[in-house]
Scaffold this motif. Structure first.
Motif, PDB file in Angstrom:
ATOM      1  N   LEU A  82      45.624   0.719 -18.976  1.00 19.20           N
ATOM      2  CA  LEU A  82      45.457   2.171 -19.038  1.00 19.20           C
ATOM      3  C   LEU A  82      45.106   2.744 -17.669  1.00 19.20           C
ATOM      4  O   LEU A  82      45.606   3.811 -17.285  1.00 19.20           O
ATOM      5  CB  LEU A  82      44.384   2.547 -20.051  1.00 19.20           C
ATOM      6  CG  LEU A  82      44.771   2.383 -21.508  1.00 19.20           C
ATOM      7  CD1 LEU A  82      43.582   2.692 -22.411  1.00 19.20           C
ATOM      8  CD2 LEU A  82      45.947   3.266 -21.858  1.00 19.20           C
ATOM      9  N   HIS A  83      44.268   2.052 -16.926  1.00 19.01           N
ATOM     10  CA  HIS A  83      43.892   2.508 -15.581  1.00 19.01           C
ATOM     11  C   HIS A  83      45.129   2.618 -14.680  1.00 19.01           C
ATOM     12  O   HIS A  83      45.282   3.583 -13.930  1.00 19.01           O
ATOM     13  CB  HIS A  83      42.857   1.549 -14.980  1.00 19.01           C
ATOM     14  CG  HIS A  83      42.414   1.934 -13.618  1.00 19.01           C
ATOM     15  ND1 HIS A  83      41.555   2.981 -13.375  1.00 19.01           N
ATOM     16  CD2 HIS A  83      42.732   1.412 -12.404  1.00 19.01           C
ATOM     17  CE1 HIS A  83      41.363   3.093 -12.076  1.00 19.01           C
ATOM     18  NE2 HIS A  83      42.059   2.150 -11.470  1.00 19.01           N
ATOM     19  N   ARG A  84      46.005   1.628 -14.778  1.00 15.23           N
ATOM     20  CA  ARG A  84      47.216   1.643 -13.961  1.00 15.23           C
ATOM     21  C   ARG A  84      48.226   2.667 -14.471  1.00 15.23           C
ATOM     22  O   ARG A  84      48.995   3.227 -13.686  1.00 15.23           O
ATOM     23  CB  ARG A  84      47.843   0.249 -13.900  1.00 15.23           C
ATOM     24  CG  ARG A  84      47.029  -0.702 -13.016  1.00 15.23           C
ATOM     25  CD  ARG A  84      47.651  -2.075 -12.833  1.00 15.23           C
ATOM     26  NE  ARG A  84      47.497  -2.859 -14.053  1.00 15.23           N
ATOM     27  CZ  ARG A  84      48.506  -3.374 -14.760  1.00 15.23           C
ATOM     28  NH1 ARG A  84      49.736  -3.233 -14.357  1.00 15.23           N
ATOM     29  NH2 ARG A  84      48.274  -4.061 -15.853  1.00 15.23           N
ATOM     30  N   ALA A  85      48.224   2.947 -15.765  1.00 16.36           N
ATOM     31  CA  ALA A  85      49.176   3.907 -16.338  1.00 16.36           C
ATOM     32  C   ALA A  85      48.742   5.360 -16.143  1.00 16.36           C
ATOM     33  O   ALA A  85      49.587   6.266 -16.182  1.00 16.36           O
ATOM     34  CB  ALA A  85      49.357   3.620 -17.832  1.00 16.36           C
ATOM     35  N   ALA A  86      47.459   5.596 -15.922  1.00 12.56           N
ATOM     36  CA  ALA A  86      46.948   6.971 -15.828  1.00 12.56           C
ATOM     37  C   ALA A  86      47.680   7.817 -14.784  1.00 12.56           C
ATOM     38  O   ALA A  86      48.068   8.956 -15.085  1.00 12.56           O
ATOM     39  CB  ALA A  86      45.446   6.955 -15.582  1.00 12.56           C
ATOM     40  N   PRO A  87      47.908   7.338 -13.559  1.00 10.96           N
ATOM     41  CA  PRO A  87      48.631   8.179 -12.587  1.00 10.96           C
ATOM     42  C   PRO A  87      50.061   8.506 -13.035  1.00 10.96           C
ATOM     43  O   PRO A  87      50.564   9.594 -12.760  1.00 10.96           O
ATOM     44  CB  PRO A  87      48.644   7.336 -11.307  1.00 10.96           C
ATOM     45  CG  PRO A  87      47.529   6.363 -11.465  1.00 10.96           C
ATOM     46  CD  PRO A  87      47.411   6.102 -12.939  1.00 10.96           C
ATOM     47  N   VAL A  88      50.699   7.582 -13.722  1.00 13.16           N
ATOM     48  CA  VAL A  88      52.062   7.819 -14.207  1.00 13.16           C
ATOM     49  C   VAL A  88      52.045   8.892 -15.298  1.00 13.16           C
ATOM     50  O   VAL A  88      52.870   9.815 -15.293  1.00 13.16           O
ATOM     51  CB  VAL A  88      52.698   6.513 -14.723  1.00 13.16           C
ATOM     52  CG1 VAL A  88      54.085   6.773 -15.297  1.00 13.16           C
ATOM     53  CG2 VAL A  88      52.744   5.469 -13.614  1.00 13.16           C
ATOM     54  N   LEU A  89      51.097   8.798 -16.224  1.00 14.73           N
ATOM     55  CA  LEU A  89      50.980   9.814 -17.269  1.00 14.73           C
ATOM     56  C   LEU A  89      50.652  11.174 -16.670  1.00 14.73           C
ATOM     57  O   LEU A  89      51.180  12.203 -17.116  1.00 14.73           O
ATOM     58  CB  LEU A  89      49.929   9.400 -18.295  1.00 14.73           C
ATOM     59  CG  LEU A  89      50.275   8.182 -19.142  1.00 14.73           C
ATOM     60  CD1 LEU A  89      49.059   7.752 -19.970  1.00 14.73           C
ATOM     61  CD2 LEU A  89      51.460   8.479 -20.033  1.00 14.73           C
ATOM     62  N   ASP A  90      49.781  11.197 -15.665  1.00 13.69           N
ATOM     63  CA  ASP A  90      49.456  12.446 -14.991  1.00 13.69           C
ATOM     64  C   ASP A  90      50.709  13.055 -14.351  1.00 13.69           C
ATOM     65  O   ASP A  90      50.939  14.250 -14.448  1.00 13.69           O
ATOM     66  CB  ASP A  90      48.362  12.219 -13.955  1.00 13.69           C
ATOM     67  CG  ASP A  90      47.863  13.504 -13.371  1.00 13.69           C
ATOM     68  OD1 ASP A  90      47.449  14.386 -14.150  1.00 13.69           O
ATOM     69  OD2 ASP A  90      47.896  13.643 -12.138  1.00 13.69           O
TER      70      ASP A  90
END
Length: 137
Positions: free
Chosen positions: A123-131
């Motif tokens: 989730l930490h690594r996916a957060a910038p992509v979702l943003d």
């Protein structure tokens, strides 16, 4: 992914309880969104707020009237156009938004603590992509 993001968003929205002081009714999602937009983006005229929230001006007029009546929003004269007013959250409005944010962050922190270290890392690594996706037009 769309369904999961929508479910999480819906779950966070449902965390909004009735007002703790019971003297005021709970805000609708539209009322809350308008107040949050003013806090996030700064003062706006009623028309600018309606455009920002993508609602018709008569609908926004009712939202503004309710928020003013509840002491959550203040209207001041426009600095250059006497026909206009400028809207901004009051201290009570900012306090309400801060409390809502605190409640949601607590709920999310509890849920994240239930995950494994590996799941939290994903989730930490996916957060910038979702943003990035959330900012796309």
């Amino acid at each position: 992914m769309r369904i999961s993001v929508a479910r999480l968003s819906r779950r966070l929205r449902t965390l909004r309880p009735a007002r703790a002081d019971d003297a005021r009714p709970p805000l609708t999602l539209t009322q809350f969104a308008a107040l949050a937009a003013l806090a996030r983006h700064g003062s706006m005229t009623p028309r600018e707020l309606a455009d920002h929230e993508k609602v018709q001006p008569p609908s926004m007029t009712r939202v503004i009237a309710f928020l003013e009546d509840q002491g959550l929003l203040a209207r001041t004269p426009h600095p250059t156009d006497g026909r206009q007013a400028v809207l901004a959250p009051t201290e009570a409005g900012h306090a309400l938004l801060a409390e809502e944010r605190r409640r949601k962050e607590q709920w999310l922190a509890r849920r994240l603590n239930e995950l494994t270290d590996e799941e939290r890392d994903i989730l930490h690594r996916a957060a910038p992509v979702l943003d990035k996706l959330s900012r796309s037009t």
